[in-house]
Write a protein that holds these residues in place. Structure first.
Motif, PDB file in Angstrom:
ATOM      1  N   LEU A 113      -9.988  10.240  -0.322  1.00 25.28           N
ATOM      2  CA  LEU A 113     -11.029   9.277   0.039  1.00 25.28           C
ATOM      3  C   LEU A 113     -10.643   7.863  -0.395  1.00 25.28           C
ATOM      4  O   LEU A 113     -10.902   6.893   0.329  1.00 25.28           O
ATOM      5  CB  LEU A 113     -12.360   9.681  -0.603  1.00 25.28           C
ATOM      6  CG  LEU A 113     -12.996  10.983  -0.106  1.00 25.28           C
ATOM      7  CD1 LEU A 113     -14.290  11.254  -0.860  1.00 25.28           C
ATOM      8  CD2 LEU A 113     -13.263  10.910   1.390  1.00 25.28           C
ATOM      9  N   CYS A 114     -10.019   7.757  -1.562  1.00 26.71           N
ATOM     10  CA  CYS A 114      -9.582   6.432  -2.024  1.00 26.71           C
ATOM     11  C   CYS A 114      -8.472   5.870  -1.132  1.00 26.71           C
ATOM     12  O   CYS A 114      -8.437   4.675  -0.849  1.00 26.71           O
ATOM     13  CB  CYS A 114      -9.100   6.512  -3.463  1.00 26.71           C
ATOM     14  SG  CYS A 114     -10.402   6.892  -4.662  1.00 26.71           S
ATOM     15  N   MET A 115      -7.567   6.746  -0.688  1.00 26.20           N
ATOM     16  CA  MET A 115      -6.464   6.300   0.162  1.00 26.20           C
ATOM     17  C   MET A 115      -6.958   5.808   1.521  1.00 26.20           C
ATOM     18  O   MET A 115      -6.313   4.980   2.158  1.00 26.20           O
ATOM     19  CB  MET A 115      -5.461   7.429   0.347  1.00 26.20           C
ATOM     20  CG  MET A 115      -4.705   7.782  -0.924  1.00 26.20           C
ATOM     21  SD  MET A 115      -3.682   9.268  -0.757  1.00 26.20           S
ATOM     22  CE  MET A 115      -2.483   8.699   0.450  1.00 26.20           C
ATOM     23  N   MET A 116      -8.113   6.321   1.982  1.00 24.12           N
ATOM     24  CA  MET A 116      -8.667   5.855   3.238  1.00 24.12           C
ATOM     25  C   MET A 116      -9.101   4.391   3.161  1.00 24.12           C
ATOM     26  O   MET A 116      -9.243   3.721   4.184  1.00 24.12           O
ATOM     27  CB  MET A 116      -9.861   6.725   3.647  1.00 24.12           C
ATOM     28  CG  MET A 116      -9.501   8.143   4.046  1.00 24.12           C
ATOM     29  SD  MET A 116     -10.943   9.169   4.408  1.00 24.12           S
ATOM     30  CE  MET A 116     -11.590   8.317   5.856  1.00 24.12           C
ATOM     31  N   MET A 117      -9.326   3.895   1.950  1.00 22.39           N
ATOM     32  CA  MET A 117      -9.773   2.517   1.768  1.00 22.39           C
ATOM     33  C   MET A 117      -8.618   1.528   1.638  1.00 22.39           C
ATOM     34  O   MET A 117      -8.845   0.320   1.582  1.00 22.39           O
ATOM     35  CB  MET A 117     -10.661   2.416   0.522  1.00 22.39           C
ATOM     36  CG  MET A 117     -11.839   3.376   0.521  1.00 22.39           C
ATOM     37  SD  MET A 117     -12.768   3.340  -1.015  1.00 22.39           S
ATOM     38  CE  MET A 117     -13.843   4.765  -0.810  1.00 22.39           C
ATOM     39  N   MET A 122      -0.943  -3.124   3.459  1.00 21.67           N
ATOM     40  CA  MET A 122      -0.412  -3.000   2.102  1.00 21.67           C
ATOM     41  C   MET A 122       0.723  -1.983   2.024  1.00 21.67           C
ATOM     42  O   MET A 122       1.490  -1.981   1.054  1.00 21.67           O
ATOM     43  CB  MET A 122      -1.535  -2.604   1.134  1.00 21.67           C
ATOM     44  CG  MET A 122      -2.582  -3.680   0.922  1.00 21.67           C
ATOM     45  SD  MET A 122      -3.812  -3.198  -0.300  1.00 21.67           S
ATOM     46  CE  MET A 122      -2.811  -3.041  -1.773  1.00 21.67           C
ATOM     47  N   THR A 123       0.831  -1.118   3.012  1.00 20.41           N
ATOM     48  CA  THR A 123       1.875  -0.084   2.981  1.00 20.41           C
ATOM     49  C   THR A 123       3.082  -0.434   3.836  1.00 20.41           C
ATOM     50  O   THR A 123       4.018   0.369   3.927  1.00 20.41           O
ATOM     51  CB  THR A 123       1.287   1.258   3.469  1.00 20.41           C
ATOM     52  OG1 THR A 123       0.885   1.131   4.843  1.00 20.41           O
ATOM     53  CG2 THR A 123       0.088   1.656   2.616  1.00 20.41           C
ATOM     54  N   TYR A 128       8.728   0.316   5.184  1.00 16.40           N
ATOM     55  CA  TYR A 128       9.968  -0.268   5.711  1.00 16.40           C
ATOM     56  C   TYR A 128      11.149   0.054   4.809  1.00 16.40           C
ATOM     57  O   TYR A 128      12.244   0.369   5.294  1.00 16.40           O
ATOM     58  CB  TYR A 128       9.811  -1.779   5.855  1.00 16.40           C
ATOM     59  CG  TYR A 128      11.029  -2.443   6.443  1.00 16.40           C
ATOM     60  CD1 TYR A 128      11.255  -2.413   7.814  1.00 16.40           C
ATOM     61  CD2 TYR A 128      11.953  -3.085   5.632  1.00 16.40           C
ATOM     62  CE1 TYR A 128      12.383  -3.002   8.368  1.00 16.40           C
ATOM     63  CE2 TYR A 128      13.081  -3.686   6.170  1.00 16.40           C
ATOM     64  CZ  TYR A 128      13.285  -3.646   7.538  1.00 16.40           C
ATOM     65  OH  TYR A 128      14.405  -4.229   8.081  1.00 16.40           O
ATOM     66  N   LYS A 129      10.950   0.001   3.482  1.00 21.07           N
ATOM     67  CA  LYS A 129      12.035   0.318   2.553  1.00 21.07           C
ATOM     68  C   LYS A 129      12.453   1.788   2.685  1.00 21.07           C
ATOM     69  O   LYS A 129      13.648   2.116   2.634  1.00 21.07           O
ATOM     70  CB  LYS A 129      11.597   0.006   1.113  1.00 21.07           C
ATOM     71  CG  LYS A 129      11.555  -1.488   0.801  1.00 21.07           C
ATOM     72  CD  LYS A 129      11.196  -1.727  -0.644  1.00 21.07           C
ATOM     73  CE  LYS A 129      11.292  -3.198  -1.011  1.00 21.07           C
ATOM     74  NZ  LYS A 129      12.674  -3.703  -0.946  1.00 21.07           N
ATOM     75  N   ASN A 147       4.430   7.994  10.290  1.00 22.26           N
ATOM     76  CA  ASN A 147       3.112   8.373  10.805  1.00 22.26           C
ATOM     77  C   ASN A 147       2.966   9.882  10.950  1.00 22.26           C
ATOM     78  O   ASN A 147       2.149  10.357  11.746  1.00 22.26           O
ATOM     79  CB  ASN A 147       2.880   7.689  12.158  1.00 22.26           C
ATOM     80  CG  ASN A 147       2.852   6.174  12.046  1.00 22.26           C
ATOM     81  OD1 ASN A 147       2.080   5.621  11.289  1.00 22.26           O
ATOM     82  ND2 ASN A 147       3.716   5.509  12.799  1.00 22.26           N
ATOM     83  N   PHE A 148       3.759  10.649  10.204  1.00 21.82           N
ATOM     84  CA  PHE A 148       3.642  12.110  10.246  1.00 21.82           C
ATOM     85  C   PHE A 148       2.275  12.575   9.731  1.00 21.82           C
ATOM     86  O   PHE A 148       1.756  13.594  10.171  1.00 21.82           O
ATOM     87  CB  PHE A 148       4.732  12.744   9.390  1.00 21.82           C
ATOM     88  CG  PHE A 148       5.990  13.059  10.149  1.00 21.82           C
ATOM     89  CD1 PHE A 148       6.229  12.503  11.391  1.00 21.82           C
ATOM     90  CD2 PHE A 148       6.948  13.913   9.619  1.00 21.82           C
ATOM     91  CE1 PHE A 148       7.387  12.783  12.094  1.00 21.82           C
ATOM     92  CE2 PHE A 148       8.112  14.210  10.317  1.00 21.82           C
ATOM     93  CZ  PHE A 148       8.321  13.637  11.555  1.00 21.82           C
TER      94      PHE A 148
END
Length: 276
Positions: A113-117, A122-123, A128-129, A147-148
């Motif tokens: 749930l936190c990751m959904m916010m 930010m990623t 890219y790295k 996007n897996f």
């Protein structure tokens, strides 16, 4: 004014506002389609004309000459791959979070749930790295691999799995079904509506995504449709007939797919419960 008259007037008013909303929603798409058949002069003339005065297919001819089929092929490969892997990984993760009991389950779900916010921007640098370290720059794999997994799709499928009665699973266990058979032969077939809805949503996002493909793809042979359309706009002058023709060809498959799957989409929204 009697009750029957008031009922008729209220229904007429409701239908008027519904039709007005439909017109406001569809007008930009109708304008785009008609503009794709206009000449260059008609596209920019003032006052503008709604219907083309001289119907022409010059915009579509220019799109075809720019080899849009390559962009179509790349977009189909990327979109279908993302849909397949996201539904696969999300359904397995959702099953474990909804139907299995293990230590730290609530903590993991809270982290989801936190990751959904977390905003997508930010990623971008970490993704890219990672893709660069794997050597997948300027490739379709570089678009697909980050996007897996989808946190949002996992969450919604988990909510759907939570709505299944436990008696069905208990009966399957008594019959000797393993966890794998319960997942593949019971939950997945009964979740056709939510999987179709999530598939359509992921497909729409993957089909229209511009930010990540623009970052990772540099060569023309790997460009997707969103990049193709973005490059239709010139630095000083925009060929609006060409741009609108490319846009019409890009959205047409999504309109057809959504029209076919809309019943499953609406059904999944109505049936998906929000259980904790």
């Amino acid at each position: 004014m009697n009750m029957k008259t008031r009922t008729i007037l209220s229904k007429a008013l409701i239908h008027f506002f519904l039709l007005l909303g439909v017109f406001v929603t569809l007008f930009p798409f109708l304008w785009m389609i008609l503009t794709s058949f206009k000449t260059d002069v008609e596209c920019v003339q003032v006052p503008p004309t709604f219907l083309p005065q001289n119907w022409t297919f010059a915009g579509y001819e220019r799109v075809w000459s720019r080899n849009i089929l390559v962009a179509y092929k790349n977009t189909i490969i990327v979109a279908v791959s993302i849909v397949f892997f996201q539904l696969l990984t999300a359904s397995m993760a959702a099953y474990s979070l909804a139907r299995l009991n293990f230590p730290g389950k609530k903590l993991i779900f809270g982290l989801i749930l936190c990751m959904m916010m977390v905003p997508q921007n930010m990623t971008l640098i970490p993704k890219y790295k990672i893709v660069s370290a794997l050597g997948f720059n300027d490739s379709l794999l570089g678009v697909v691999i980050p996007n897996f997994i989808s946190i949002s799709v996992t969450f919604f499928i988990r909510q759907n799995f939570m709505s299944f009665p436990g008696e069905l699973e208990d009966a399957a266990k008594i019959d000797g079904c393993s966890r794998l058979k319960i997942f593949t032969r019971m939950l997945i077939p009964l979740s056709g509506s939510i999987l179709t809805a999530m598939g359509v949503m992921v497909l729409l996002w993957a089909w229209n995504d511009l930010l990540w493909p623009t970052i990772i793809i540099t060569s023309e042979k790997y460009r997707v449709l969103s990049m193709f359309i973005a490059l239709c706009k010139g630095q000083y002058i925009t060929d609006y007939g060409f741009l609108m023709a490319a846009s019409v060809l890009a959205i047409l498959p999504m309109v057809v797919i959504y029209a076919i799957c809309q019943k499953s989409f609406v059904r999944s929204i109505a049936m998906t419960g929000i259980k904790g």
